[in-house]
Design an enzyme around this catalytic site. Structure first.
Site, PDB file in Angstrom:
ATOM      1  N   SER A 132       0.821  -1.313  -0.136  1.00  0.00           N
ATOM      2  CA  SER A 132       0.068  -0.034   0.228  1.00  0.00           C
ATOM      3  C   SER A 132       0.806   1.212  -0.058  1.00  0.00           C
ATOM      4  O   SER A 132       0.232   2.326  -0.298  1.00  0.00           O
ATOM      5  CB  SER A 132      -0.761  -0.064   1.436  1.00  0.00           C
ATOM      6  OG  SER A 132      -0.089   0.353   2.602  1.00  0.00           O
TER       7      SER A 132
ATOM      8  N   LYS B 219       1.260   4.262   7.045  1.00  0.00           N
ATOM      9  CA  LYS B 219       0.792   5.310   6.060  1.00  0.00           C
ATOM     10  C   LYS B 219       1.483   6.714   6.231  1.00  0.00           C
ATOM     11  O   LYS B 219       1.935   7.046   7.356  1.00  0.00           O
ATOM     12  CB  LYS B 219      -0.753   5.488   6.042  1.00  0.00           C
ATOM     13  CG  LYS B 219      -1.335   4.220   6.239  1.00  0.00           C
ATOM     14  CD  LYS B 219      -1.653   3.728   4.379  1.00  0.00           C
ATOM     15  CE  LYS B 219      -2.523   2.480   4.524  1.00  0.00           C
ATOM     16  NZ  LYS B 219      -1.917   1.320   5.147  1.00  0.00           N
TER      17      LYS B 219
END
Lengths: 197, 197
Positions: free
Chosen positions: A118, A155
């Site tokens: 991701s 993230k």
DNA sequence: TTGACAACAGAACGCGCGTTCTTTACAGTA
DNA sequence: TACTGTAAAGAACGCGCGTTCTGTTGTCAA
């Protein structure tokens, strides 16, 4: 007594070899064997010179210990441009120790393997190891390890309409907009990748 | 004498702190101060127990030296998935030392800063540091540091119609098809990235 | 040829260090 | 209360270690 010379460099090399094995600098007597010298007094002279050259120092106990320069590997004679090839610029070799380079605060730093893709557009791949400094807070733009719904995730931290959000670096994954408070585990300070041979 | 217990872990921690400063384990007398213990004999008992637990050992000289486990930082209680968040699996902490992890052959390994973005699709960014093992040859698929027209370049090694070529990992850059012999400087074995704070 | 200096060799000394042994304090257990 | 084991304290010993000093060899220059 003279300055640091090529002969001393030989002794240094042998000392580095011994140290690589035992992670300690032995007594003058055993150093006689290591250096191929017969007298302890001369061993002392050599070590004194190595200390003046900044390779070793002494603890409060008088024990010889290596200094930073002792471990140094020269940092490449030239840069490797990943872009268009350029000429080799032969700069003076800088010094390097990876651990110390990446980790400022050992007690607060932890290594975590990365899974998934991701964050692949940020150059963080599946199988990489993230160097994370544990912190309670972070700034917008930092890549953080956050705890969302008692689950960990890596993230980029961002803000949207006054609320913190977590952006993946991959179009295929959704932005995470935590409903409750966003809990920060730590901040990404380094990345390590090992290529299999 | 008993097994390794929480008390010993305290002593170990203090010893690690001292070692972090001096990179050596001092005399029993000094360790009395470090541990907050008054008798040398008990210090010896503690060190013996630490050695039985695999944290330290002795050189041929009888000097205490740290073992691998001594330096270990626990490798995260949990994995950090970069993909969708998953549950925390609390595995036993693995052990880690970055330098030893990335560098097998110190004498043949060198660190080179990466410039440009021709390998960006391989997750190699401008400013990263490449860990390169100097070798004369490499295999197809390896990322290599090659010397083309007396210039260094970092690319993926491939073969095309019987000839070696160098592929960038960026559409914007051309494949390099050396006319003469392709000279290999080394093979990429690791990558290091440091994020500014 | 002589002097100067660097590179060692070797011996002698004295303290510090690790080792060993004995003693003490304390907590738990029966 | 007596017993047991752990966690220390403390003293005494003897060897090893670093230190210091002196001696020796080789090399270069004047």
């Amino acid at each position: 007594m003279t300055d640091f010379n090529p002969k001393d460099a030989e002794y240094l090399s042998k000392l580095q070899d011994y140290y690589a094995n035992w992670k300690s600098i032995p007594s003058y007597a055993t150093l006689c064997g290591v250096f191929g010298i017969a007298s302890k007094s001369w061993v002392k002279t050599v070590l004194t010179r190595l200390s003046e050259a900044g390779f070793i120092e002494r603890t409060p106990d008088g024990v010889w210990v290596p200094m930073r320069q002792f471990f140094a590997r020269p940092l490449a004679e030239s840069s490797v441009p990943a872009g268009m090839p350029v000429s080799v610029d032969s700069g003076q070799g800088e010094l390097f120790i990876i651990d110390e380079m990446l980790i400022d605060t050992p007690s607060r730093t932890t290594l975590v393997p990365v899974r998934g893709d991701s964050m692949i557009e940020a150059g963080i791949h599946d199988g990489d190891v993230a160097v994370v400094e544990k912190r309670m807070s972070a700034n917008v733009g930092d890549i953080v390890v956050a705890i969302v719904d008692s689950e960990f995730t890596l993230k980029t931290l961002d803000k949207e309409r006054g609320k913190f959000i977590l952006r993946p670096a991959n179009q295929a994954y959704p932005v995470i907009r935590p409903q409750g408070a966003l809990e920060i585990f730590g901040v990404l300070v380094g990345l390590i990748r090992k290529y299999k041979k």
